[in-house]
Design an enzyme around this catalytic site. Sequence first.
Site, PDB file in Angstrom:
ATOM      1  N   ARG A 130       0.702  -1.169  -0.014  1.00  0.00           N
ATOM      2  CA  ARG A 130       0.026  -0.142  -0.085  1.00  0.00           C
ATOM      3  C   ARG A 130       1.067   1.242  -0.016  1.00  0.00           C
ATOM      4  O   ARG A 130       0.386   2.360  -0.466  1.00  0.00           O
ATOM      5  CB  ARG A 130      -0.866   0.000   1.407  1.00  0.00           C
ATOM      6  CG  ARG A 130      -2.254  -0.864   0.979  1.00  0.00           C
ATOM      7  CD  ARG A 130      -3.158  -0.053   0.139  1.00  0.00           C
ATOM      8  NE  ARG A 130      -3.672   0.866   0.875  1.00  0.00           N
ATOM      9  CZ  ARG A 130      -3.735   2.155   0.741  1.00  0.00           C
ATOM     10  NH1 ARG A 130      -2.969   2.765  -0.390  1.00  0.00           N
ATOM     11  NH2 ARG A 130      -4.350   2.982   1.500  1.00  0.00           N
ATOM     12  N   TYR A 138     -24.621   2.315   1.136  1.00  0.00           N
ATOM     13  CA  TYR A 138     -23.526   3.082   0.590  1.00  0.00           C
ATOM     14  C   TYR A 138     -24.034   4.107  -0.441  1.00  0.00           C
ATOM     15  O   TYR A 138     -23.608   5.176  -0.566  1.00  0.00           O
ATOM     16  CB  TYR A 138     -22.236   2.012   0.188  1.00  0.00           C
ATOM     17  CG  TYR A 138     -21.473   1.880   1.349  1.00  0.00           C
ATOM     18  CD1 TYR A 138     -20.504   2.527   1.978  1.00  0.00           C
ATOM     19  CD2 TYR A 138     -21.561   0.469   1.709  1.00  0.00           C
ATOM     20  CE1 TYR A 138     -19.971   1.856   3.298  1.00  0.00           C
ATOM     21  CE2 TYR A 138     -20.783  -0.137   2.841  1.00  0.00           C
ATOM     22  CZ  TYR A 138     -20.076   0.750   3.559  1.00  0.00           C
ATOM     23  OH  TYR A 138     -19.205   0.277   4.642  1.00  0.00           O
TER      24      TYR A 138
END
Length: 338
Positions: free
Chosen positions: A37, A148
């Site tokens: 990441r 969402y």
Amino acid sequence: MQNDSFLRACRGERPERTPIWLMRQAGRYLPEYRAVRARVSFEELCRTPDLCAEVTLQPIDRLGVDAAILFSDILVVFDALGVDVRFEPSPVIAAPVRTRADVDRLQWMDPREACHYVYAAVRACKAALADRVPLIGFCGAPFTTLSYLVEGKTSREFEHVKALMFCEPGLFGQLMERLTDLLIDYLRGQVEAGADALQVFDSWAGALAPDDYREHVQPHTARLCAAVREFGVPLIMFTRGNANLLAYSAEMPADVIGVDWSIDMARAIDVVGPERVVQGNLDPFALLGPPALVERKARGVVAAGRRARAHIFNLGHGISRHTDPAIARLLVDTVHDA
């Protein structure tokens, strides 16, 4: 399959040792994941199949779990709607869908084209796993996905999606119906790409009162499960956040019923019935405790799970990013030895 204990348990068999995998097992608690990441954004990682395969396999090598779960996110399916999602780090949708005009702007594309990188990632994971353990694909349940879309971000109150459900039930139902169709196609593509099992995450169903869940949500989720079971791979239905909904989860046409930590596993088995296969349900934050506590709690869950037809050990939700990987390995070893 070199290790098929997870799949055998899904089928209702009793392997020699209880199989275990962990929700979010490929993620921020692993230093090797954080190293990846550091090079790419979350969005780029989700859309780069080789990197998805790399991080999907990281917990297989480090922890010795009995199944891999595809590294992705439930909201990448919004690419098939033409809806932009940013992770900051939690998901944020710049233009939530709350009106009929908002609904009319949705594009409803074929997910196998719009989300092609997901299926490429499944194929990359299968090749890298080389049949060491099964690969689990997944999606969000219709209500969680819609939450969402309507809220635009993670919510505590769910005021906008509940307002839609109560004030415009027709529009709410239309959206749930079309999202269910989309998710069926999305999961079909994962199986065609090689996924060995599937899990449906209803992470936000616990925001609803039981009667509202039963009226407005359960029929759509049940239709999703029924359609997906026709794909020929085991299906896990996981509903989080309200133990009162577990009885409704048990009515779903799924092979495995996931149990969160809000109910004792022995009681959960009483609710769903001892003939069902269950998955769960250690509180993920118990892994922040001392090793002796982790071992004791894990053995307790394994012992309770023996009352069911079969049991797959898991956490009651995703593993905390603050978890020591050594403790996660201790958990896996404890479950295997229990």
